[in-house]
Every structure is written in structure tokens, then in C-alpha cells.
Scaffold this motif. Sequence first.
Motif, short mmCIF file in Angstrom:
data_model
loop_
_atom_site.label_atom_id
_atom_site.label_comp_id
_atom_site.label_asym_id
_atom_site.label_seq_id
_atom_site.Cartn_x
_atom_site.Cartn_y
_atom_site.Cartn_z
N GLN A 27 36.91 32.30 50.51
CA GLN A 27 38.35 32.18 49.53
C GLN A 27 38.60 33.02 48.43
O GLN A 27 39.41 32.94 48.24
CB GLN A 27 38.12 30.90 48.89
CG GLN A 27 37.94 29.65 50.05
CD GLN A 27 38.93 29.22 50.87
OE1 GLN A 27 40.02 29.31 50.43
NE2 GLN A 27 38.48 29.25 52.06
N ALA A 28 37.98 34.21 48.68
CA ALA A 28 38.00 35.27 47.57
C ALA A 28 39.56 35.99 47.52
O ALA A 28 40.38 35.94 46.61
CB ALA A 28 37.18 36.36 47.53
N PRO A 29 40.13 36.23 48.83
CA PRO A 29 41.29 36.64 48.76
C PRO A 29 42.38 35.56 48.35
O PRO A 29 43.49 35.95 47.79
CB PRO A 29 41.81 36.98 50.30
CG PRO A 29 40.45 37.28 50.79
CD PRO A 29 39.29 36.33 49.96
N LEU A 30 42.22 34.35 48.45
CA LEU A 30 42.95 33.31 48.15
C LEU A 30 43.15 33.20 46.57
O LEU A 30 44.16 33.27 45.94
CB LEU A 30 42.81 32.04 48.65
CG LEU A 30 43.64 30.75 48.30
CD1 LEU A 30 45.13 31.11 48.67
CD2 LEU A 30 43.21 29.58 48.93
N ARG A 31 41.80 33.44 46.00
CA ARG A 31 41.65 33.38 44.44
C ARG A 31 42.44 34.74 44.00
O ARG A 31 43.24 34.66 42.95
CB ARG A 31 40.15 33.49 44.09
CG ARG A 31 39.32 32.19 44.70
CD ARG A 31 39.63 31.05 43.79
NE ARG A 31 40.62 30.19 44.31
CZ ARG A 31 40.56 29.41 45.52
NH1 ARG A 31 39.69 29.24 46.21
NH2 ARG A 31 41.81 28.80 45.86
N MET A 32 42.35 35.90 44.61
CA MET A 32 42.88 36.98 44.20
C MET A 32 44.48 36.84 44.12
O MET A 32 45.19 37.24 43.30
CB MET A 32 42.48 38.22 45.16
CG MET A 32 41.21 38.82 44.78
SD MET A 32 40.81 40.01 46.19
CE MET A 32 39.37 39.74 46.80
N VAL A 135 35.52 38.58 38.12
CA VAL A 135 35.93 37.03 38.55
C VAL A 135 34.95 37.16 39.96
O VAL A 135 35.41 37.49 40.99
CB VAL A 135 37.45 37.15 38.99
CG1 VAL A 135 37.57 35.65 39.42
CG2 VAL A 135 38.31 37.42 37.55
N ALA A 136 33.88 36.32 39.65
CA ALA A 136 32.83 36.07 40.71
C ALA A 136 33.60 35.33 42.04
O ALA A 136 33.09 35.89 42.97
CB ALA A 136 31.87 35.14 40.21
N ASP A 137 34.52 34.42 41.98
CA ASP A 137 35.06 33.72 43.11
C ASP A 137 36.42 34.66 43.55
O ASP A 137 36.81 34.33 44.44
CB ASP A 137 35.11 32.45 42.83
CG ASP A 137 36.29 32.17 41.74
OD1 ASP A 137 36.25 32.85 40.84
OD2 ASP A 137 37.02 31.01 41.64
N GLY A 138 36.57 35.81 42.85
CA GLY A 138 37.75 36.71 43.30
C GLY A 138 37.10 37.97 43.76
O GLY A 138 38.03 39.07 43.95
N CYS A 139 35.79 38.06 44.25
CA CYS A 139 35.26 39.27 44.65
C CYS A 139 34.43 38.55 45.85
O CYS A 139 34.16 37.74 45.92
CB CYS A 139 34.37 39.94 43.88
SG CYS A 139 35.04 40.66 42.26
N GLU A 174 34.71 32.60 36.37
CA GLU A 174 35.27 32.20 37.58
C GLU A 174 37.15 32.46 37.58
O GLU A 174 37.51 32.56 36.49
CB GLU A 174 35.16 30.93 38.03
CG GLU A 174 33.74 30.56 38.20
CD GLU A 174 33.18 31.22 39.48
OE1 GLU A 174 33.79 31.01 40.49
OE2 GLU A 174 31.95 31.77 39.36
N SER A 175 37.62 32.24 38.57
CA SER A 175 38.95 32.50 38.64
C SER A 175 39.86 31.41 37.46
O SER A 175 40.72 32.00 36.79
CB SER A 175 39.70 32.43 39.89
OG SER A 175 39.31 31.06 40.30
#
Length: 185
Positions: A27-32, A135-139, A174-175
Motif C-alpha cells: 500500500q506504500a504507493p497509495l500512501r505516497m 514515513v514508514a508506511d510510505g516506503c 506513519e502517513s
Amino acid sequence: MTHPTLIIIDMQRGMLDPAAGERNNPQAPLRMAELLQAWRLAAAPVVHVRHISRSAGSQFAPGQSGVEFQPALQPLPREHVVEKNVPDAFIHSGLERWLRVRGIDSLVIVGVSTNNSVEATARSAGNLGFTTYVVADGCFTFAKVDYQGVLRSAGEVHAMALANLQDEYAQVIESQAALALLKQV
């Protein structure tokens, strides 16, 4: 007080290649993309970093499709683009000067790969005195064989890279916390 700058590292088409192997954080690309949209709505600064390989056969070499930005994270004309040839986005790129001239002192970093370009860039940012958030969930990153020959999962590699950064070079968040930083200004 200025908005923190969102730095998106190496989100290029080549990162979608299944040959890269097992990766974490699907899900990282979505968070980005969500963070990018929020930064754009706030008219906050955004920097897109693109790796340009010096190896002619690389999918990240000039003229190869892998070097292009992924469509969902395509820079707008007003957003700054940095090209780099090594993992660290500050080396030979003018990034530090670009940030300093604008009075920017806070960075929110997302991208790929956590243990390579994200970690290298965050280390330099912290060493240069920027308030740095990763951002841990953005990597995300990929599985890797360690020095002793043990295959480490992408999740393990990601967790260790974040541990290397936490408190010494950056704050790992986190994001949702990144969105809260944007709203504090």
C-alpha cells in the motif's frame, strides 16, 4: 514557519518490475499518492527524486522506460525534480541548496527503497541539520541476502533500515502523522 517539504524518492516505472523480487508495504504507493495530494492542496513544497543510472544496460538509464516517473506520482511543472546517480539525493544534485534558499528546514521522506536511497537521503538530511521524518508506511523495499548469507524478508530489511534511522537521523512516523505535520503550519 514553512510547510515541511515532501520528498518522493525513486518512484519510477522500473520499480514496478517483478524481477526486483519480494517487496513489503504493497500500500506504500497509495500512501505516497495520498500525501502528494495533501501537499498539493496545501501548496506545500514537493521534491521528486529520480535515479539516473550510469550503466547503459540499466532500466534506469536515460532513454529507458524504467527511468520515467510512475503515472500516479508524476511531477507537476511547479514541483522540483532532482536527478541523482547514487542512492543519496543530496550528493551532486543541488538539493541542499534548493532547500536552503527557500528557508526549508523540515523534510518528510517517502519512496523506495527503504534500506537504500531512502535511508541514504535521510541520513544526510539529519546530518545536515534538517528536521527529518521518514514515513514508514510510505516506503518499501525488497528482500535481501545479508552479509552472513541469510535471506531477509522485505519486511525485515525495511524494519532494520527504519531502526537505523530512528532518533539518530530522523523520526520514523506513519502517513497519518505526516498529514498532521502538514496541518500544523
